[in-house]
Design a protein around this motif. Sequence first.
Motif, PDB file in Angstrom:
ATOM      1  N   TYR A  30      43.739  15.560  48.540  1.00  0.00           N
ATOM      2  CA  TYR A  30      44.740  16.284  47.757  1.00  0.00           C
ATOM      3  C   TYR A  30      46.116  15.658  47.980  1.00  0.00           C
ATOM      4  N   CYS A  34      50.386  18.999  45.990  1.00  0.00           N
ATOM      5  CA  CYS A  34      49.422  19.552  45.028  1.00  0.00           C
ATOM      6  C   CYS A  34      49.655  21.040  44.799  1.00  0.00           C
ATOM      7  N   GLU A  44      51.099  25.830  46.995  1.00  0.00           N
ATOM      8  CA  GLU A  44      51.486  24.440  46.810  1.00  0.00           C
ATOM      9  C   GLU A  44      51.386  23.735  48.147  1.00  0.00           C
ATOM     10  N   ARG A  46      49.209  20.374  50.400  1.00  0.00           N
ATOM     11  CA  ARG A  46      47.915  20.039  51.002  1.00  0.00           C
ATOM     12  C   ARG A  46      47.555  20.985  52.145  1.00  0.00           C
ATOM     13  N   ASP A  99      46.503  12.521  40.403  1.00  0.00           N
ATOM     14  CA  ASP A  99      47.762  11.792  40.264  1.00  0.00           C
ATOM     15  C   ASP A  99      47.473  10.292  40.178  1.00  0.00           C
ATOM     16  N   VAL A 104      44.055  14.717  44.164  1.00  0.00           N
ATOM     17  CA  VAL A 104      44.115  15.938  43.364  1.00  0.00           C
ATOM     18  C   VAL A 104      45.547  16.459  43.367  1.00  0.00           C
ATOM     19  N   ALA A 105      46.150  16.508  42.182  1.00  0.00           N
ATOM     20  CA  ALA A 105      47.513  17.018  42.037  1.00  0.00           C
ATOM     21  C   ALA A 105      47.505  18.499  41.643  1.00  0.00           C
ATOM     22  N   ASP A 106      46.510  18.885  40.842  1.00  0.00           N
ATOM     23  CA  ASP A 106      46.361  20.274  40.410  1.00  0.00           C
ATOM     24  C   ASP A 106      44.897  20.675  40.530  1.00  0.00           C
ATOM     25  N   HIS A 107      44.668  21.861  41.065  1.00  0.00           N
ATOM     26  CA  HIS A 107      43.311  22.406  41.221  1.00  0.00           C
ATOM     27  C   HIS A 107      43.379  23.856  40.776  1.00  0.00           C
TER      28      HIS A 107
END
Length: 138
Positions: A30, A34, A44, A46, A99, A104-107
């Motif tokens: 992440y 993220c 917000e 990691r 990104d 992973v930038a958005d989950h």
Amino acid sequence: MTHSDPRVATLIGLYEALAPATLDELAARYARTCRFKDPFNEVEGRAAVRRIFAHMFETVKAPRFVVTSVIAEGDQCFLGWDFHAGDFVIRGASHLRFDDAGLVADHRDYWDAAEELYEKLPVLGALMRLLKRRLKAT
């Protein structure tokens, strides 16, 4: 389940083998900044995402994910999954956006807390089933 995109394949492997000892490895996939959202959390960073998964192991009996479907294109993917926790299963999906570094930038997790969780609780479940029957179109 596997996938040809190495970012997706790595995450699937980590989710399906998730254990307290692998939380740091998952968190490393992440981005530092993220965003994560599910029906109960919106955080917000990691470290915050890692805390959510750590909390899962503290509060849920024998949690495990089974990825059942994958749709991936470009910098996004959708994972369909079954979350096994003791004697119940929650079916849901995760929308992930990567990104430029492949992290992973958005989950965003999608699952119906009312159907998948609340209806299985003794008192609240009876109320939820009653409401569902009354609101159902015939």
